[in-house]
Design an enzyme around this catalytic site. Structure first.
Site, PDB file in Angstrom:
ATOM      1  N   ARG A  17      59.703  90.565  63.216  1.00 19.28           N
ATOM      2  CA  ARG A  17      58.447  89.983  62.724  1.00 19.28           C
ATOM      3  C   ARG A  17      57.736  91.037  61.851  1.00 19.28           C
ATOM      4  NH1 ARG A  17      54.467  90.128  68.070  1.00 19.28           N
ATOM      5  NH2 ARG A  17      53.817  92.291  67.781  1.00 19.28           N
ATOM      6  N   ASP A  65      66.832  98.433  71.751  1.00 27.19           N
ATOM      7  CA  ASP A  65      65.606  99.160  72.102  1.00 27.19           C
ATOM      8  C   ASP A  65      65.699 100.497  71.370  1.00 27.19           C
ATOM      9  OD1 ASP A  65      63.654 100.784  73.148  1.00 27.19           O
ATOM     10  OD2 ASP A  65      64.057 100.272  75.240  1.00 27.19           O
ATOM     11  N   VAL A  66      64.820 100.719  70.422  1.00 24.04           N
ATOM     12  CA  VAL A  66      64.949 101.915  69.568  1.00 24.04           C
ATOM     13  C   VAL A  66      64.756 103.222  70.327  1.00 24.04           C
ATOM     14  CG1 VAL A  66      64.407 100.920  67.304  1.00 24.04           C
ATOM     15  CG2 VAL A  66      62.531 101.639  68.822  1.00 24.04           C
ATOM     16  N   TYR A 157      48.800 106.611  69.498  1.00 27.99           N
ATOM     17  CA  TYR A 157      49.435 106.008  68.313  1.00 27.99           C
ATOM     18  C   TYR A 157      49.320 106.948  67.113  1.00 27.99           C
ATOM     19  CZ  TYR A 157      50.275 102.668  64.501  1.00 27.99           C
ATOM     20  OH  TYR A 157      50.757 102.040  63.371  1.00 27.99           O
ATOM     21  N   THR A 194      49.578  91.675  60.235  1.00 32.01           N
ATOM     22  CA  THR A 194      50.800  91.387  60.999  1.00 32.01           C
ATOM     23  C   THR A 194      50.407  91.060  62.441  1.00 32.01           C
ATOM     24  OG1 THR A 194      51.106  93.631  61.819  1.00 32.01           O
ATOM     25  CG2 THR A 194      52.135  93.109  59.687  1.00 32.01           C
TER      26      THR A 194
END
Ligand SMILES: NC(=O)c1ccc[n+]([C@@H]2O[C@H](COP(=O)([O-])OP(=O)(O)OC[C@H]3O[C@@H](n4cnc5c(N)ncnc54)[C@H](O)[C@@H]3O)[C@@H](O)[C@H]2O)c1
Length: 263
Positions: A17, A65-66, A157, A194
């Site tokens: 997405r 899963d990165v 983050y 997004t």
């Protein structure tokens, strides 16, 4: 449609997405074979739509899963077996969480660092030997304006995205010194329309928090396509001398002094 990526093979993570899906669609339109990966199987549909538009066998989806090291080893082996090459790696998958230095706990910090930063190390480490076998590879790491500006309500983050920038610089210089024709750059978007940004906004609203107080008032919100076009440029040979760059996609947000009068 021009074929700026003719014969190239690209991996795009987080492609179910948002920006990742837009990247995959645009790179495919420009002639690349695209390998979409994501922890969510929704990417199957994105890949199927690409195949309908761009021709069968343009896109495949691999669940990944990165933050899992073995998953990267398996993915690169699968790509090498299917295509015999890899030209473009877009490390795009990430998660966002609203938490300040006092709100965040250590496990929350570790989770964000694992998915947003460790993943970029793992992907780059696993993919580089195959990228080096080609005649000009491009690693594109999705960072953020939050790597450049202080973000009090997104502490982990922003740290994760700043680490991605540091990693990118070192990889770029490594590749330049090794003369392996691989380039590594970061893109630093400000807010993009997004699901990621919408979900955080909705979460804040549900908690009764004023979104504008916790983010910033922005005079525009970027589309996923605007970011994807920057990815396309960095993926193509048109950017062959751009290595180690940090490209803002932010309508000057990160360089605007506060309270600057309009005229
Ligand atoms: N949305 C914004 O405002 C914004 C701003 C600056 C930078 N970015 C960056 O752009 C990139 C794309 O963001 P987006 O807005 O499209 O996000 P998004 O949440 O809409 O999409 C991210 C995708 O990553 C996937 N993902 C999450 N954890 C994963 C994992 N462990 N393994 C594999 N896939 C995983 C999700 O399933 C999702 O499909 C991210 O790196 C993000 O940090 C976003």
């Amino acid at each position: 449609m021009s074929q700026r990526l003719q014969d190239k093979v690209a991996i795009i993570t987080g492609a179910s997405r948002g920006v990742g899906a837009a990247n995959a669609q645009l790179l495919a339109k420009h002639g690349a074979k695209v390998v979409l990966t994501d922890i969510s199987a929704e990417g199957e549909k994105v890949a199927a739509d690409i195949n309908q538009t761009c021709g069968l066998d343009t896109a495949i989806f691999v669940k990944q899963d990165v933050s899992d090291e073995q998953g990267w080893t398996d993915l690169i082996a699968q790509v090498e077996q299917k295509y015999g090459r890899l030209d473009i790696l877009v490390n795009n998958a990430a998660i966002l969480k609203h938490a300040s230095i006092t709100d965040e706990d250590y496990s929350g910090w570790q989770k964000i660092m694992k998915i947003n930063t460790d993943s970029v190390f793992l992907g780059t480490h696993a993919a580089l030997p195959l990228l080096e076998k080609g005649n000009g590879g491009s690693i594109i790491n999705m960072s953020s304006s939050s790597a450049i500006m202080g973000m009090p309500h997104f502490v982990a983050y922003s740290a994760s995205k700043a680490a991605v920038r540091g990693l990118t610089q070192s990889v770029a210089v490594y590749c330049s010194q090794k003369q392996n024709k691989v380039r590594c750059n970061t893109i630093h978007p400000d807010a993009i329309a997004t699901p990621m940004s919408m979900e955080v906004g909705m979460d804040l609203a549900q908690k009764g928090k004023n979104v504008a107080d916790r983010t910033r008032v922005m005079n525009f919100i970027c589309t996923p396509d605007a970011v994807a076009n920057t990815v396309l440029f960095l993926a193509s040979d048109e950017s062959s001398h751009i290595n180690g760059a940090a490209i803002p996609v932010d309508n000057a947000a990160t360089i605007t002094p506060p309270y600057l009068p309009n005229s």
